[in-house]
Design an enzyme around this catalytic site. Structure first.
Site, PDB file in Angstrom:
ATOM      1  N   ASP A 193       0.850  -1.192   0.000  1.00  0.00           N
ATOM      2  CA  ASP A 193       0.000   0.000   0.000  1.00  0.00           C
ATOM      3  C   ASP A 193       0.888   1.245   0.000  1.00  0.00           C
ATOM      4  OD1 ASP A 193      -2.341  -1.653   0.459  1.00  0.00           O
ATOM      5  OD2 ASP A 193      -1.674  -1.803   2.550  1.00  0.00           O
ATOM      6  N   ASP A 217      -0.976  -2.290  -4.188  1.00  0.00           N
ATOM      7  CA  ASP A 217      -2.185  -2.756  -3.500  1.00  0.00           C
ATOM      8  C   ASP A 217      -3.145  -1.574  -3.301  1.00  0.00           C
ATOM      9  OD1 ASP A 217      -3.733  -4.839  -2.490  1.00  0.00           O
ATOM     10  OD2 ASP A 217      -3.024  -4.547  -0.442  1.00  0.00           O
ATOM     11  N   ASP A 221      -4.625   1.957   3.612  1.00  0.00           N
ATOM     12  CA  ASP A 221      -5.262   0.714   4.069  1.00  0.00           C
ATOM     13  C   ASP A 221      -5.355   0.701   5.591  1.00  0.00           C
ATOM     14  OD1 ASP A 221      -6.152  -1.815   4.594  1.00  0.00           O
ATOM     15  OD2 ASP A 221      -4.696  -2.838   3.298  1.00  0.00           O
ATOM     16  N   ASN A 245      -5.215  -5.145  -4.518  1.00  0.00           N
ATOM     17  CA  ASN A 245      -6.658  -4.897  -4.417  1.00  0.00           C
ATOM     18  C   ASN A 245      -7.073  -3.624  -5.165  1.00  0.00           C
ATOM     19  OD1 ASN A 245      -6.376  -6.187  -1.155  1.00  0.00           O
ATOM     20  ND2 ASN A 245      -7.454  -7.185  -2.820  1.00  0.00           N
ATOM     21  N   LYS A 250      -9.044   2.185   1.748  1.00  0.00           N
ATOM     22  CA  LYS A 250      -9.664   0.982   2.312  1.00  0.00           C
ATOM     23  C   LYS A 250      -9.837   1.243   3.803  1.00  0.00           C
ATOM     24  CE  LYS A 250      -8.397  -3.307   1.129  1.00  0.00           C
ATOM     25  NZ  LYS A 250      -7.414  -4.424   1.038  1.00  0.00           N
TER      26      LYS A 250
END
Ligand SMILES: [Ca+2]
Ligand SMILES: [Ca+2]
Ligand SMILES: [Ca+2]
Length: 337
Positions: A193, A217, A221, A245, A250
């Protein structure tokens, strides 16, 4: 006249006594060291002309109140700087770029491994500012300590998340940091991330004006944070490479109830979601946040277990699939449902 002279001389003596017996802590608060690519570790390190060669040497001198100035150039290290000692609220330990200089700390000679972080801060009251940190084998900076501040840094091309707070780290502040092109190549991008405050953090962690771009990613996060994070005026765009992802923000994970707060945040062009609930069972506050041309801009498909999401002044522009908004108090938002 005699009397005045006497008063003056008594005053002079008083001032001298005060000067002589200043508490040691006052001296400790003004300790400076310099690091230069043309320095030497056999120098005393206390002036630019007598700078140390390595940050390693300077850090052996670091106690509460120490400031280490790093001058221009690239400094390569194959090991992790473990910042275990602590400053205090009044006398933090600082690692700063020398004014106007843009030093690069290059960890590309590190082994690609989970233990290969650039800076690992388990101590408290550190300030790191004005550095470019590149190519660590894992996190560029990992924080598990408290009351630390990272600002005006660029973190890039690391083998896992650029800057990660975990393991109970509390009251850390991240200001104006850009984290970009971080990519865990051996796991095809599923972990790296831009910023993470995940896997059991403590309270009081804040991100201000940070930018996460082109990470494999997620941009930000907060998976299983177990405490709320605040984010102001930050951007997460174009994240998602390989098995990553690809979410911008997130804001949850593993059914933990974490009431995160995001204000003035922007997510553009992420592979998956701009703002993603990700099984957070708490409520999330989004104030004046904008999602543009993500696969889904706002994805909050589940009502919180208590309370309601608070979405105010948010705007959804474009996006391949529709927003999902459930269990929210929505005020002055334009969602695409
Ligand atoms: Ca890793
Ligand atoms: Ca992932
Ligand atoms: Ca992630």
């Amino acid at each position: 006249m005699k009397k005045i002279k006497k008063v003056v001389s008594v005053l002079t003596i008083c001032i001298m006594v005060v000067t002589l017996f200043q508490p040691l802590s006052a001296n400790a608060a003004t300790t400076y060291y310099y690091v230069s690519t043309t320095g030497s570790d056999s120098n005393d390190g206390t002036t630019r002309a007598t700078a140390f060669l390595t940050l390693t040497k300077a850090l052996t001198k670091a106690t509460a109140g120490t400031t280490i100035f790093v001058l221009n150039g690239t400094y390569s290290y194959s090991f992790t700087f473990k910042l275990t000692q602590s400053g205090t609220a009044d006398a933090p330990i600082k690692i700063l770029n020398y004014s106007g200089h843009t030093p690069v700390i290059d960890f590309s000679s590190q082994e690609y491994a989970d233990s290969s972080r650039g800076f690992q801060i388990s101590g408290d009251h550190w300030i790191i500012a004005g550095l470019t940190i590149t190519s660590a084998g894992d996190n560029g900076i990992h924080i598990s300590g408290n009351y630390n501040r990272v600002q005006d840094c660029l973190i890039t091309k690391c083998g896992d998340t650029g800057l990660q707070i975990s393991n109970g780290g509390s009251y850390n502040t991240i200001n104006r940091v850009t984290s970009t092109y971080n990519y865990d190549s051996k796991t095809n991008g599923e972990n790296a991330d831009g910023f993470a405050a995940k896997l059991s953090i403590g309270p009081g962690n804040v991100f201000n004006s940070c930018t996460a771009l082109y990470n494999s990613d997620d941009g930000f996060d907060f998976y299983y944070a177990t405490n709320a994070v605040k984010v102001y005026n930050s951007e997460a765009s174009y994240n998602g490479v390989g098995d990553g992802n690809g979410n911008g923000f997130k804001v949850g994970g593993n059914y933990s109830a974490d009431n995160h707060y995001l204000e003035g945040c922007t997510a553009i062009g992420n592979v998956k979601r701009g703002f993603d609930q990700n099984n957070n069972t708490g409520y999330v506050t989004l104030l004046n946040c904008t999602g543009t041309n993500n696969d889904v801009n706002f994805y909050f498909p589940k009502a919180p277990s208590s309370g309601t999401h608070q979405f105010t002044g948010c705007i959804s522009i474009g996006g391949t699939n529709k927003d999902k908004i459930v269990g929210a108090t929505v005020t002055n938002c334009t969602f695409n449902q």
